[in-house]
Design a protein around this motif. Structure first.
Motif, PDB file in Angstrom:
ATOM      1  N   ASP A 193       6.253  27.713  42.457  1.00  0.00           N
ATOM      2  CA  ASP A 193       6.579  26.378  41.947  1.00  0.00           C
ATOM      3  C   ASP A 193       5.339  25.716  41.360  1.00  0.00           C
ATOM      4  O   ASP A 193       5.384  25.119  40.288  1.00  0.00           O
ATOM      5  CB  ASP A 193       7.124  25.470  43.057  1.00  0.00           C
ATOM      6  CG  ASP A 193       8.516  25.842  43.533  1.00  0.00           C
ATOM      7  OD1 ASP A 193       9.299  26.421  42.752  1.00  0.00           O
ATOM      8  OD2 ASP A 193       8.819  25.522  44.705  1.00  0.00           O
TER       9      ASP A 193
ATOM     10  N   ILE B 281       5.037  24.301  37.634  1.00  0.00           N
ATOM     11  CA  ILE B 281       4.760  22.876  37.414  1.00  0.00           C
ATOM     12  C   ILE B 281       3.505  22.714  36.560  1.00  0.00           C
ATOM     13  O   ILE B 281       3.478  21.883  35.637  1.00  0.00           O
ATOM     14  CB  ILE B 281       4.644  22.133  38.760  1.00  0.00           C
ATOM     15  CG1 ILE B 281       6.001  22.135  39.473  1.00  0.00           C
ATOM     16  CG2 ILE B 281       4.139  20.701  38.550  1.00  0.00           C
ATOM     17  CD1 ILE B 281       5.924  21.781  40.960  1.00  0.00           C
TER      18      ILE B 281
ATOM     19  N   GLN C 180       4.561  23.440  33.099  1.00  0.00           N
ATOM     20  CA  GLN C 180       5.368  22.340  32.588  1.00  0.00           C
ATOM     21  C   GLN C 180       4.497  21.162  32.167  1.00  0.00           C
ATOM     22  O   GLN C 180       4.730  20.552  31.124  1.00  0.00           O
ATOM     23  CB  GLN C 180       6.365  21.864  33.658  1.00  0.00           C
ATOM     24  CG  GLN C 180       7.467  22.832  33.966  1.00  0.00           C
ATOM     25  CD  GLN C 180       8.311  22.365  35.147  1.00  0.00           C
ATOM     26  OE1 GLN C 180       7.813  21.803  36.120  1.00  0.00           O
ATOM     27  NE2 GLN C 180       9.613  22.603  35.041  1.00  0.00           N
TER      28      GLN C 180
ATOM     29  N   PRO D 153      -1.047  20.365  38.750  1.00  0.00           N
ATOM     30  CA  PRO D 153      -0.356  19.225  39.358  1.00  0.00           C
ATOM     31  C   PRO D 153      -1.246  18.556  40.401  1.00  0.00           C
ATOM     32  O   PRO D 153      -2.120  19.192  40.983  1.00  0.00           O
ATOM     33  CB  PRO D 153       0.880  19.856  39.996  1.00  0.00           C
ATOM     34  CG  PRO D 153       0.533  21.287  40.198  1.00  0.00           C
ATOM     35  CD  PRO D 153      -0.458  21.655  39.132  1.00  0.00           C
TER      36      PRO D 153
ATOM     37  N   THR E  30       9.001  16.606  35.833  1.00  0.00           N
ATOM     38  CA  THR E  30       8.152  17.702  35.341  1.00  0.00           C
ATOM     39  C   THR E  30       8.815  18.544  34.255  1.00  0.00           C
ATOM     40  O   THR E  30       8.120  19.183  33.477  1.00  0.00           O
ATOM     41  CB  THR E  30       7.731  18.643  36.493  1.00  0.00           C
ATOM     42  OG1 THR E  30       8.899  19.233  37.071  1.00  0.00           O
ATOM     43  CG2 THR E  30       6.928  17.899  37.548  1.00  0.00           C
TER      44      THR E  30
END
Length: 170
Positions: free
Chosen positions: A17, A21, A24, A29, A66
């Motif tokens: 993930d 992210i 994205q 992040p 996101t």
């Protein structure tokens, strides 16, 4: 609840993930807490963040959109000037204004349950105006329908544009 505890209704952020992210967002992040919603293809679409960044800087946006497809769609909607119309509706509709005030209060309470920032500032212009539909959509996707009226309206609009369909993370 302290900042290391995951919110039970959300999913822990996996390494996969975190990579998605970062792709994205086009950057690593920050302050990730949990995956609060996913796109149809299974990729994260909304993350829940800690009220402070890793360096201690306040970060009052509890839910962060996101998904690049959703952020693009919402950007198009924002460019139409709809936020000004939504804010005007708050002045004209006391019932809507009261609901939006409750939205602000529940958002603040949820964030403060993680860590209080000692401020009444939430996100997206709440409670007096509508400032950022990305925040409102993220809130609606995380919290479900009926919690954020402007997030719900934004969700209806993006669905009318064809979301969800396809692989949003690409």
């Amino acid at each position: 609840m302290n900042s290391s505890t995951q919110t039970p209704r959300f999913e822990p952020v996996t390494d996969a993930d975190r990579e998605v992210i970062a792709q994205q967002l086009g950057r690593p992040p920050r302050a990730l807490r949990a995956v609060a919603a996913r796109c149809p293809g299974g990729h994260p679409s909304v993350v829940q963040t800690n009220p402070r960044l890793e360096n201690g800087t306040p970060f009052p946006t509890l839910y962060y959109l996101t998904c690049p497809r959703l952020t693009s769609l919402v950007g198009t909607l924002e460019a139409s000037g709809v936020m000004k119309e939504m804010t005007e509706r708050l002045d004209a509709d006391p019932e809507l204004a009261a609901l939006y005030q409750r939205t602000h209060e529940t958002y603040l309470a949820e964030r403060d349950a993680i860590e209080s920032l000692g401020t009444q500032v939430t996100a997206g212009g709440m409670p007096g105006r509508v400032k950022c539909l990305h925040v409102h959509l993220a809130h609606s996707l995380a919290a479900g329908p009926g919690v954020n009226p402007f997030g719900d309206e934004t969700l209806e609009w993006v669905r009318a544009q064809g979301w969800p369909s396809g692989d949003c993370a690409g």
